[in-house]
Design an enzyme around this catalytic site. Sequence first.
Site, PDB file in Angstrom:
ATOM      1  N   SER A 147       1.112  -1.154  -0.132  1.00 59.37           N
ATOM      2  CA  SER A 147      -0.271   0.143  -0.520  1.00 59.37           C
ATOM      3  C   SER A 147       0.990   0.984  -0.223  1.00 59.37           C
ATOM      4  CB  SER A 147      -0.701  -0.307   1.088  1.00 59.37           C
ATOM      5  OG  SER A 147      -1.216   1.313   1.736  1.00 59.37           O
ATOM      6  N   TYR A 160      -3.691  -0.281   9.538  1.00 59.07           N
ATOM      7  CA  TYR A 160      -2.964  -0.200   8.276  1.00 59.07           C
ATOM      8  C   TYR A 160      -2.058  -0.331   8.269  1.00 59.07           C
ATOM      9  CZ  TYR A 160      -4.490  -0.821   3.484  1.00 59.07           C
ATOM     10  OH  TYR A 160      -5.155  -0.922   2.326  1.00 59.07           O
TER      11      TYR A 160
HETATM   12  P1  NAP Z   1     -12.380  -4.741  -0.539  1.00 58.95           P
HETATM   13  O1  NAP Z   1     -12.960  -5.000  -1.441  1.00 58.95           O
HETATM   14  O2  NAP Z   1     -12.634  -4.941   0.840  1.00 58.95           O
HETATM   15  O3  NAP Z   1     -11.918  -6.617  -0.520  1.00 58.95           O
HETATM   16  C1  NAP Z   1     -11.231  -7.137   0.556  1.00 58.95           C
HETATM   17  C2  NAP Z   1     -11.327  -8.554   0.407  1.00 58.95           C
HETATM   18  O4  NAP Z   1     -10.560  -9.659   1.256  1.00 58.95           O
HETATM   19  C3  NAP Z   1     -12.693  -9.334  -0.122  1.00 58.95           C
HETATM   20  O5  NAP Z   1     -12.892 -10.599  -1.110  1.00 58.95           O
HETATM   21  C4  NAP Z   1     -12.812  -9.373   1.660  1.00 58.95           C
HETATM   22  O6  NAP Z   1     -13.754 -10.910   0.840  1.00 58.95           O
HETATM   23  C5  NAP Z   1     -11.411 -10.546   1.786  1.00 58.95           C
HETATM   24  N1  NAP Z   1     -11.138 -10.690   3.125  1.00 58.95           N
HETATM   25  C6  NAP Z   1     -10.801  -9.348   3.887  1.00 58.95           C
HETATM   26  N2  NAP Z   1     -10.756 -10.248   5.303  1.00 58.95           N
HETATM   27  C7  NAP Z   1     -10.687 -11.460   4.525  1.00 58.95           C
HETATM   28  C8  NAP Z   1     -10.207 -12.759   5.637  1.00 58.95           C
HETATM   29  N3  NAP Z   1      -9.868 -12.110   7.140  1.00 58.95           N
HETATM   30  N4  NAP Z   1      -9.768 -13.908   4.958  1.00 58.95           N
HETATM   31  C9  NAP Z   1     -10.210 -13.734   3.708  1.00 58.95           C
HETATM   32  N5  NAP Z   1     -10.439 -12.789   2.964  1.00 58.95           N
HETATM   33  C10 NAP Z   1     -10.891 -11.768   4.022  1.00 58.95           C
HETATM   34  O7  NAP Z   1     -10.182  -4.389  -0.404  1.00 58.95           O
HETATM   35  P2  NAP Z   1      -9.984  -4.083  -1.962  1.00 58.95           P
HETATM   36  O8  NAP Z   1      -9.619  -2.376  -2.219  1.00 58.95           O
HETATM   37  O9  NAP Z   1      -9.966  -4.985  -2.969  1.00 58.95           O
HETATM   38  O10 NAP Z   1      -7.860  -4.327  -1.740  1.00 58.95           O
HETATM   39  C11 NAP Z   1      -8.007  -5.733  -1.925  1.00 58.95           C
HETATM   40  C12 NAP Z   1      -5.822  -5.756  -1.163  1.00 58.95           C
HETATM   41  O11 NAP Z   1      -5.666  -3.927  -2.046  1.00 58.95           O
HETATM   42  C13 NAP Z   1      -5.975  -5.153   0.082  1.00 58.95           C
HETATM   43  O12 NAP Z   1      -5.356  -6.096   1.146  1.00 58.95           O
HETATM   44  C14 NAP Z   1      -5.927  -3.541   0.272  1.00 58.95           C
HETATM   45  O13 NAP Z   1      -5.116  -3.379   2.143  1.00 58.95           O
HETATM   46  C15 NAP Z   1      -5.256  -3.443  -0.329  1.00 58.95           C
HETATM   47  N6  NAP Z   1      -5.226  -1.985  -1.247  1.00 58.95           N
HETATM   48  C16 NAP Z   1      -6.075  -1.615  -1.137  1.00 58.95           C
HETATM   49  C17 NAP Z   1      -5.860  -0.460  -1.977  1.00 58.95           C
HETATM   50  C18 NAP Z   1      -7.013   0.242  -2.223  1.00 58.95           C
HETATM   51  O14 NAP Z   1      -6.916   1.800  -2.717  1.00 58.95           O
HETATM   52  N7  NAP Z   1      -8.452  -0.079  -2.961  1.00 58.95           N
HETATM   53  C19 NAP Z   1      -4.162   0.829  -2.191  1.00 58.95           C
HETATM   54  C20 NAP Z   1      -3.313  -0.603  -1.588  1.00 58.95           C
HETATM   55  C21 NAP Z   1      -4.024  -1.396  -1.537  1.00 58.95           C
HETATM   56  P3  NAP Z   1     -15.138 -11.346   2.645  1.00 58.95           P
HETATM   57  O15 NAP Z   1     -14.514 -10.130   3.718  1.00 58.95           O
HETATM   58  O16 NAP Z   1     -15.858 -12.187   1.765  1.00 58.95           O
HETATM   59  O17 NAP Z   1     -14.079 -12.411   3.217  1.00 58.95           O
HETATM   60  C1  GCO Z   2      -7.292   4.917   3.158  1.00 60.50           C
HETATM   61  C2  GCO Z   2      -7.631   4.371   1.962  1.00 60.50           C
HETATM   62  C3  GCO Z   2      -5.606   3.545   1.768  1.00 60.50           C
HETATM   63  C4  GCO Z   2      -5.731   2.800   0.399  1.00 60.50           C
HETATM   64  C5  GCO Z   2      -4.509   2.173   0.202  1.00 60.50           C
HETATM   65  C6  GCO Z   2      -3.355   3.235  -1.163  1.00 60.50           C
HETATM   66  O1  GCO Z   2      -8.114   5.816   4.123  1.00 60.50           O
HETATM   67  O2  GCO Z   2      -5.860   6.142   3.313  1.00 60.50           O
HETATM   68  O3  GCO Z   2      -8.221   3.100   2.151  1.00 60.50           O
HETATM   69  O4  GCO Z   2      -5.416   3.417   2.489  1.00 60.50           O
HETATM   70  O5  GCO Z   2      -6.405   1.611   0.664  1.00 60.50           O
HETATM   71  O6  GCO Z   2      -3.586   1.511   1.380  1.00 60.50           O
HETATM   72  O7  GCO Z   2      -2.702   2.587  -1.101  1.00 60.50           O
END
Ligand code: NAP
Ligand code: GCO
Length: 266
Positions: A147, A160
């Site tokens: 992230s 986080y």
């Molecule tokens: P999201 O839309 O909230 O999806 C998260 C997924 O993880 C869901 O499928 C959820 O399904 C699953 N999950 C959560 N806790 C779990 C557990 N304990 N065991 C198994 N599955 C679990 O998140 P996203 O935005 O796609 O993000 C995916 C990853 O990218 C995360 O690690 C997040 O921190 C990272 N990320 C996101 C962003 C962003 O801007 N979106 C940026 C940087 C990094 P269930 O709830 O059904 O289990």
């Molecule tokens: C926040 C956002 C971010 C993104 C991502 C950025 O609240 O700042 O959720 O944390 O999810 O991790 O890289």
Amino acid sequence: MDILSSFSLAGQTALVTGGAYGLGFAMARALAGAGARVAFNCRSQENLNKALADYAACGVDARGYLCDVTDETQVARLVETIENDLGPIDILVNNAGVIRRVPMTEMSTEEFRQVVDIDLVGPFICAKAVIPGMADRGHGKIINICSMMSELGRETVSAYAAAKGGLKMLTRNICAEYGGANIQCNGIGPGYIATPQTAPLRERQPDGSRHPFDQFIVSKTPAGRWGVPEDLMGPAVFLASDASNFVNGHILYVDGGILAYIGRQP
Ligand code: NAP
Ligand code: GCO
């Protein structure tokens, strides 16, 4: 040499944790598009059922399994089941993750522990479950979804940021310990991507205006936009494929340039 063939995942089996929707869903589709057999897990039967329909609608024959990445017994059973169903796991994408946006002094220790458990201990458990088989077979790819908060702090996301900072260093340590077994462990550091996780940061205000954080992020991003899950598809295939066999311990930031930019002068 046909350089495109080095990006092929034909004959490979990939597990994308948390691949029911969001970034995991997009990355799993990408790995399938490059030829991999894909499996995903999540905690909710409802989300799993919907995801299977969504994958099928995209023409992807994904296998879905209920598994909480924080439960070592469930993860061991998940790996065994996938390897029976699809074959040895060649590619692990540690994508499952949650966030809690609470000022640190108002966050309970239990909440802090829960975020770290899912976002850092979960990837440790999943990597530990697949590394021995990868080492026995002499190859493997692990991609940890880090992230911006692996590098930067911001108000209300202490748990986080601590977890994602730790995940960056776990990535480097897996590289250090298992690079000799021809296992490449890298990270993808997405910027701000439009998924359910960031939906609260993009909600329209009561007067119909854009969320202040939405405006802030767009101003901080040289690309001038939020990312979309599809922006991660190519990077995921690259780090899962032979094209990245000499890339190890690296965090590939897919952020539209945020980390390179001090911000527009007033
Ligand atoms: P999201 O839309 O909230 O999806 C998260 C997924 O993880 C869901 O499928 C959820 O399904 C699953 N999950 C959560 N806790 C779990 C557990 N304990 N065991 C198994 N599955 C679990 O998140 P996203 O935005 O796609 O993000 C995916 C990853 O990218 C995360 O690690 C997040 O921190 C990272 N990320 C996101 C962003 C962003 O801007 N979106 C940026 C940087 C990094 P269930 O709830 O059904 O289990
Ligand atoms: C926040 C956002 C971010 C993104 C991502 C950025 O609240 O700042 O959720 O944390 O999810 O991790 O890289």
